[in-house]
Design an enzyme around this catalytic site. Sequence first.
Site, PDB file in Angstrom:
ATOM      1  N   VAL A 115       0.846  -1.184   0.000  1.00  0.00           N
ATOM      2  CA  VAL A 115       0.000   0.000   0.000  1.00  0.00           C
ATOM      3  C   VAL A 115       0.890   1.244   0.000  1.00  0.00           C
ATOM      4  CG1 VAL A 115      -1.932   1.185   1.128  1.00  0.00           C
ATOM      5  CG2 VAL A 115      -1.767  -1.306   1.270  1.00  0.00           C
ATOM      6  N   CYS A 116       1.299   1.680   1.166  1.00  0.00           N
ATOM      7  CA  CYS A 116       1.991   2.959   1.292  1.00  0.00           C
ATOM      8  C   CYS A 116       3.406   2.950   0.725  1.00  0.00           C
ATOM      9  CB  CYS A 116       1.985   3.411   2.746  1.00  0.00           C
ATOM     10  SG  CYS A 116       0.290   3.645   3.357  1.00  0.00           S
ATOM     11  N   ILE A 117       4.114   1.843   0.823  1.00  0.00           N
ATOM     12  CA  ILE A 117       5.458   1.797   0.246  1.00  0.00           C
ATOM     13  C   ILE A 117       5.374   1.905  -1.274  1.00  0.00           C
ATOM     14  CG2 ILE A 117       7.512   0.353  -0.087  1.00  0.00           C
ATOM     15  CD1 ILE A 117       7.347   1.707   2.675  1.00  0.00           C
ATOM     16  N   THR A 120       4.152   5.390  -2.358  1.00  0.00           N
ATOM     17  CA  THR A 120       5.167   6.424  -2.146  1.00  0.00           C
ATOM     18  C   THR A 120       6.306   6.302  -3.149  1.00  0.00           C
ATOM     19  OG1 THR A 120       4.576   6.642   0.186  1.00  0.00           O
ATOM     20  CG2 THR A 120       6.800   7.358  -0.456  1.00  0.00           C
TER      21      THR A 120
END
Length: 184
Positions: A115-117, A120
Amino acid sequence: MTTLDNRPNTALLVVDVQNGVVDEGHERDAVVANIGALVGRARQEKVPVVWVRHSDEGLVRESEEWRIVGELTPEDAEPVVDKSYGDSFEDTDLEKVLAERGVGRLVVVGAETDVCIRSTLHGALVRGYDATLVGDAHTTVDKTERGAPTPGQVIAHTNLYWRYQAAPGRKGGTVKTEDVEFSG
């Protein structure tokens, strides 16, 4: 190789290493230890360390789940960027924080891989940054009940495909903790 002008510096970007995010993470203790080692090296080498912290209905601000894990503590001079979306740049002041420090290259660690990795990393590349993923310093939880591969497979696949990411004037890449070079 960044496309950002006058941005020769590298920063260590620590994404969402919070109790409620990593407590059930794959190989949690080893990942947190690797992140801690990189934070220590970055500080020693005078490389900016920038922390990102997620909040939403499951990670309520100021709750125990929202706090950064006890093994890691941002220093007073290290910025903490609060976010509400997967991409750490989206609707935050991360770009401003990095610009103030002349950062054009990111070394990315943290959670959650899928998700966030990933968000980003892609967000950084499209915004002109070089973005290196530390392959043994990110984690995710088991989402196989929802049809996802196992956490180990998610991490391995992300490490593999990010190793070859590139765009005009910028590059991705995956390295191990021991092979991180903040100078280039």
